[in-house]
Each structure stands twice: as C-alpha cells, then as structure tokens.
Design a protein around this motif. Structure first.
Motif, PDB file in Angstrom:
ATOM      1  N   SER A 107       0.938  -1.185  -0.048  1.00 20.36           N
ATOM      2  CA  SER A 107       0.060  -0.023   0.047  1.00 20.36           C
ATOM      3  C   SER A 107       1.063   1.051   0.001  1.00 20.36           C
ATOM      4  O   SER A 107       2.027   1.247   0.062  1.00 20.36           O
ATOM      5  N   THR A 108       0.210   2.345  -0.490  1.00 22.00           N
ATOM      6  CA  THR A 108       0.884   3.385  -0.097  1.00 22.00           C
ATOM      7  C   THR A 108       0.574   4.323   1.039  1.00 22.00           C
ATOM      8  O   THR A 108      -0.425   4.960   1.018  1.00 22.00           O
ATOM      9  N   LEU A 109       1.306   4.108   2.042  1.00 26.56           N
ATOM     10  CA  LEU A 109       1.157   4.606   3.583  1.00 26.56           C
ATOM     11  C   LEU A 109       2.072   5.206   4.142  1.00 26.56           C
ATOM     12  O   LEU A 109       2.039   6.212   4.608  1.00 26.56           O
ATOM     13  N   SER A 110       3.278   4.549   4.053  1.00 29.02           N
ATOM     14  CA  SER A 110       4.526   4.753   4.650  1.00 29.02           C
ATOM     15  C   SER A 110       5.709   4.789   3.716  1.00 29.02           C
ATOM     16  O   SER A 110       5.569   4.128   2.718  1.00 29.02           O
ATOM     17  N   VAL A 111       6.833   5.472   4.294  1.00 30.88           N
ATOM     18  CA  VAL A 111       7.842   5.488   3.466  1.00 30.88           C
ATOM     19  C   VAL A 111       9.277   5.172   4.408  1.00 30.88           C
ATOM     20  O   VAL A 111       9.209   5.546   5.496  1.00 30.88           O
ATOM     21  N   ILE A 112      10.284   4.331   4.142  1.00 33.15           N
ATOM     22  CA  ILE A 112      11.655   4.271   4.727  1.00 33.15           C
ATOM     23  C   ILE A 112      12.458   5.151   4.243  1.00 33.15           C
ATOM     24  O   ILE A 112      12.517   5.121   2.883  1.00 33.15           O
ATOM     25  N   ALA A 113      13.056   6.008   5.143  1.00 32.06           N
ATOM     26  CA  ALA A 113      14.133   6.922   4.480  1.00 32.06           C
ATOM     27  C   ALA A 113      15.708   6.552   5.376  1.00 32.06           C
ATOM     28  O   ALA A 113      15.655   5.955   6.462  1.00 32.06           O
ATOM     29  N   HIS A 114      16.584   6.345   4.529  1.00 32.21           N
ATOM     30  CA  HIS A 114      17.998   6.140   4.957  1.00 32.21           C
ATOM     31  C   HIS A 114      18.636   7.408   4.595  1.00 32.21           C
ATOM     32  O   HIS A 114      18.633   7.839   3.358  1.00 32.21           O
TER      33      HIS A 114
END
Length: 173
Positions: free
Chosen positions: A162-169
């Motif tokens: 789903s398009t709900l959250s994102v992981i960032a590095h």
C-alpha cells in the motif's frame, strides 16, 4: 547497542524480556522524545557521539510532534560524520492510495484511544528537506512497492503493498 524508547513502553518491553527469561546486551535508555534531549540521554548511558553510529528510528516519527522530530534530528546531527539514520514515516493523506487510507481509517483511532495518536505526516520532499536541513546527505527513500522485488508482490493472498509509509535512509555529513 542502545535501545531507546518512551519510558513506559520500554518498561513493558523489559518486563516481557524478563518474563521470557530473555537476556539482552542492549543498554536501555528511556527517552521521551517530546521532552528529553536524545543525545544527552545516550551519552549518560555510554554512547560516544564522536564515533559514527547507525541509528534505527523505526516506528516512532508518526507518534511525535514536528517540534520533537526537529529537535531530535538536531540532536542526532551532533553525532560524528558518517552516522547513518534509518526512519519511517507516514505519508500525508493526499499521497496515500486506497489501501493506505483504509489502514489509517481502521487503525489511527485505535492508536489514539490507546494513548499513541499519529501526530506527524510527511511528503517525501518534506522529509528530504528536513533531513538535509540537519546535515544529512545521500538520502534514499522507498515505499513498500520499492522495498521488495516486484515479483514478490505477485500474490493470491491479501498481502499486497500500500502507499501509506516510507522508509528513509540518510548519512550525516
């Protein structure tokens, strides 16, 4: 390894570890991100900010105010160059797909009723700007679809991205 969490949440984790007779080599550092200075609390418990570190800040950002997020990133920015940060965040409503919004509709009120309302939402551009403002570079972000090879989403069950959250590095310095 330092395990940082809200004091009440961390106490619950420690009780579960004790109940299961599970030993941990982590140093437990209770921190209320809304009122405590993260780096000071870590240093008090043996963390050396002069050495590059990997900081996993997963499952936290959505529960904090923008002010607490900004202050915490300012604290992390005092760490050594090369320090890496991994965090996740919830997308703003206009960027969620139907599945993502359905999840919010089903879960957000329950989280709030249990004392953990979702307070902060970001666009990827907003998060990149925030990280850059605090000295982070080499910023990489990915949603669920981008995090797993596409063929693994070819499924017949209900597990779909789903398009709900994102992981960032991001890397400091």
């Amino acid at each position: 390894m330092f395990e940082v969490d809200h004091p009440a949440t961390q106490q619950g984790k420690r009780l579960l570890l004790d109940a299961g007779s599970i030993a941990s080599s982590a140093t437990f550092v209770p921190v209320d991100f809304e009122s405590d200075a993260l780096l000071s609390r870590l240093v008090e418990n043996g963390f050396d900010p002069a050495e590059p570190a990997v900081i996993s800040w997963l499952g936290v950002v959505m529960y904090l105010t923008r002010g607490a997020i900004d202050r915490t990133l300012a604290e992390i920015a005092k760490c050594a160059s090369g320090t890496e940060l991994v965090l996740d965040y919830l997308l703003t409503e206009d960027l969620r797909d139907e599945r993502g919004q359905t999840y919010v509709d089903m879960v957000a009120s329950h989280a709030a009723e249990n004392g953990e309302p979702w307070l902060s939402f970001f666009t990827p551009d907003d998060m990149a700007e925030l990280l850059e403002r605090h000295g982070f570079r080499a910023i990489w972000q990915a949603g669920q679809r981008e995090s797993v090879p596409g063929a693994l989403w070819d499924r017949t069950d209900a597990v779909v991205p789903s398009t709900l959250s994102v992981i960032a590095h991001a890397v400091l310095g």
